[in-house]
Design an enzyme around this catalytic site. Sequence first.
Site, mmCIF file in Angstrom:
data_model
loop_
_atom_site.group_PDB
_atom_site.id
_atom_site.type_symbol
_atom_site.label_atom_id
_atom_site.label_comp_id
_atom_site.label_asym_id
_atom_site.label_seq_id
_atom_site.Cartn_x
_atom_site.Cartn_y
_atom_site.Cartn_z
ATOM 1 C CG HIS A 146 -2.266 2.476 9.178
ATOM 2 N ND1 HIS A 146 -3.222 3.017 8.348
ATOM 3 C CD2 HIS A 146 -2.347 1.130 9.006
ATOM 4 C CE1 HIS A 146 -3.861 2.037 7.701
ATOM 5 N NE2 HIS A 146 -3.344 0.888 8.075
ATOM 6 C CG HIS A 195 -1.819 -1.196 1.287
ATOM 7 N ND1 HIS A 195 -3.078 -1.178 0.742
ATOM 8 C CD2 HIS A 195 -1.631 -2.452 1.772
ATOM 9 C CE1 HIS A 195 -3.647 -2.372 0.894
ATOM 10 N NE2 HIS A 195 -2.786 -3.162 1.524
ATOM 11 N NE ARG A 243 -1.727 3.103 3.787
ATOM 12 C CZ ARG A 243 -2.448 2.000 3.934
ATOM 13 N NH1 ARG A 243 -3.355 1.646 3.028
ATOM 14 N NH2 ARG A 243 -2.294 1.253 4.999
ATOM 15 C CG ASP A 252 -1.244 -6.323 3.801
ATOM 16 O OD1 ASP A 252 -1.486 -5.286 3.153
ATOM 17 O OD2 ASP A 252 -2.055 -6.805 4.628
HETATM 18 O O1 DOR Z 1 -4.062 -4.977 7.671
HETATM 19 C C1 DOR Z 1 -4.368 -4.592 6.551
HETATM 20 N N1 DOR Z 1 -4.179 -3.303 6.196
HETATM 21 N N2 DOR Z 1 -4.909 -5.454 5.729
HETATM 22 C C2 DOR Z 1 -5.395 -5.056 4.546
HETATM 23 O O2 DOR Z 1 -5.847 -5.897 3.809
HETATM 24 C C3 DOR Z 1 -5.413 -3.636 4.189
HETATM 25 C C4 DOR Z 1 -4.331 -2.911 4.856
HETATM 26 C C5 DOR Z 1 -4.432 -1.403 4.755
HETATM 27 O O3 DOR Z 1 -4.758 -0.894 3.681
HETATM 28 O O4 DOR Z 1 -4.142 -0.730 5.746
#
Ligand code: DOR
Length: 428
Positions: free
Chosen positions: A316, A63, A65, A312
Site C-alpha cells: 500500500h 498481492h 496488485r 501475504d
Molecule cells: O492485511 C491484509 N491485506 N490482509 C489481507 O487478507 C488482504 C491484504 C490486502 O489485499 O491488502
Amino acid sequence: MHNLLIQNGHIIDPANSVDEISDLLIIDGKIAKIGTNLIADGSKKIDATGLTVTPGLIDIHVHLREPGYEHKETIATGTAAAAGGGFTSVVCMANTSPVTDTPEKVKNLCDIAKRNSEKRDSPKTNVYPVGSITKKLAGEELTDIQGMLAAGAVGVSDDGVTVMNSALMRDALALSAKLDFPVMVHCEEHNLNAGAVMNLGETSRKLNLMGSPNAAEDIIVARDIMLAEMTGGHIHILHVSTAGAVDLVRSGKQRGVNVTAEVCPHHWILTDEEVEKQGTNAKMHPPLRTQRDIEAILEGLKDGTIDAIATDHAPHTPYEKALGLKDAPNGIIGLETCLPLVLTYLVDAGHLTLKEAIAKLTCIPADIVGINRGTLSINAVADITLIDTQKTAKYDVEKSFSKSRNTPFADWQLKGWPVMTIKEGIPC
Ligand code: DOR
C-alpha cells in the site's frame, strides 16, 4: 544453453532428504547432477563455499496488485521484490481491479506475467494466479472455477474477505473434491470483525480502538474445516493468527480432513502492542494477536500442524497508510524480509531446523497449490536460491524493489539473507 555449476555449497533439498556439502550441475535449465568434485567444461561456475543452496523459494500468498492498483505494485515490481527475497515462484491473489474472477482474467494475468518475464533484465519469478471463489468477491455467486483452473489458476481464494455464505463454501469445496485444487480461505467472521482496526485486547482498550476477537477467526476456521470434512475438498487456511485456529487445524488433520495451513512472519514475531508503536504499519487482516497466540503458532510450526510459511505481501502507498489507523488499508509488504525473519526468528532461535524451515518455503507450498517446483530432483526445473545464513544486515526498506514501503521491520537487524536467486538455471 543454461549450463551452470554451483560448487561446494551446503545443499538442502527437503523433498529428497538431501543435506550435504556438494556441487550441483545445471544443464539446459534443469538439475543434471549433485555430487562432489563435479567437472563441467564450458559451464559458468559459482563458488558457493559457505553458502546454502536450496530449491527456489515459493510464496503461495502475495498481492501483486496488477491490474488496477499499479500505484501500489505491479507484476514487474512485485516479482522484482520476490526475486530480491529469494523467491522463484509466487501465487498471486485475486483482489485486483477488476477481480480475477473469470477464465479470461486469469489468462490476462498469465499473459502480463509472461510478457514481464520475457523483458530483458526483468526478474524471472514465476507468477501463478488464483481466481476468486465468488464473482467480484461479493460472496454471492460462485465463479467458473473449472474454467479458471483450465486457464492457469492454481486454486481459488476471496482473500481479503471471507465468503460468509456457507452453502457457497460447501459447493466450492465439493468441486475441489472432484477437481483437486485448494480453496484458500481468509477467515474472519464479518459481523464480529465489523469496524475493527486491530486485535481485541488490552492494547485496543488502552488505545480506545475497535478490536476483532480471536473468535472471529476461529469460527470461520472451524466452519471451513467442517465443510472440507463433509465434502472431501481441500481447504487451505491463509494467514493463521490465533491459538484457536492452530488447535482446529491440528484436530482436523488428526481426523484426516484435507486441511493445510500457512502462517506469515508478522504473526509469529509481533504482538498487538506493535500497533501502539508502529501505527498503520502494524495494521493487517487478520490482526497481530498476543504472545499466547505466537506460542501456539510456534508449536504448530514445530509439530507440522502449520504446513507452510507465506508472506501475504500486501503493498500500500505511503499516502494510504498515512490515513490513520481507522482508515488506512490493511497489510504489509513481506517478500524481502520473509527469509531473513525465518532464519533469525525460527532457525537461529531454535524452533525449526534449517531443513524444516526450507521445506515450509519450498516443497510443501508447491504441493499445496500443485505446482511442479520446490525440489532439486534430477531433471527438475533449476529454480534455486543461494543463501548466506551467516550474513547479518539491516533491512533497508528504501532499497526495496517493491513500489511500496509499508513494513514494521524497517531497520531490523537480521541474520541470514538470500544472495542469489536462480530461475530455470539463470540468475535473476
Ligand atoms: O492485511 C491484509 N491485506 N490482509 C489481507 O487478507 C488482504 C491484504 C490486502 O489485499 O491488502
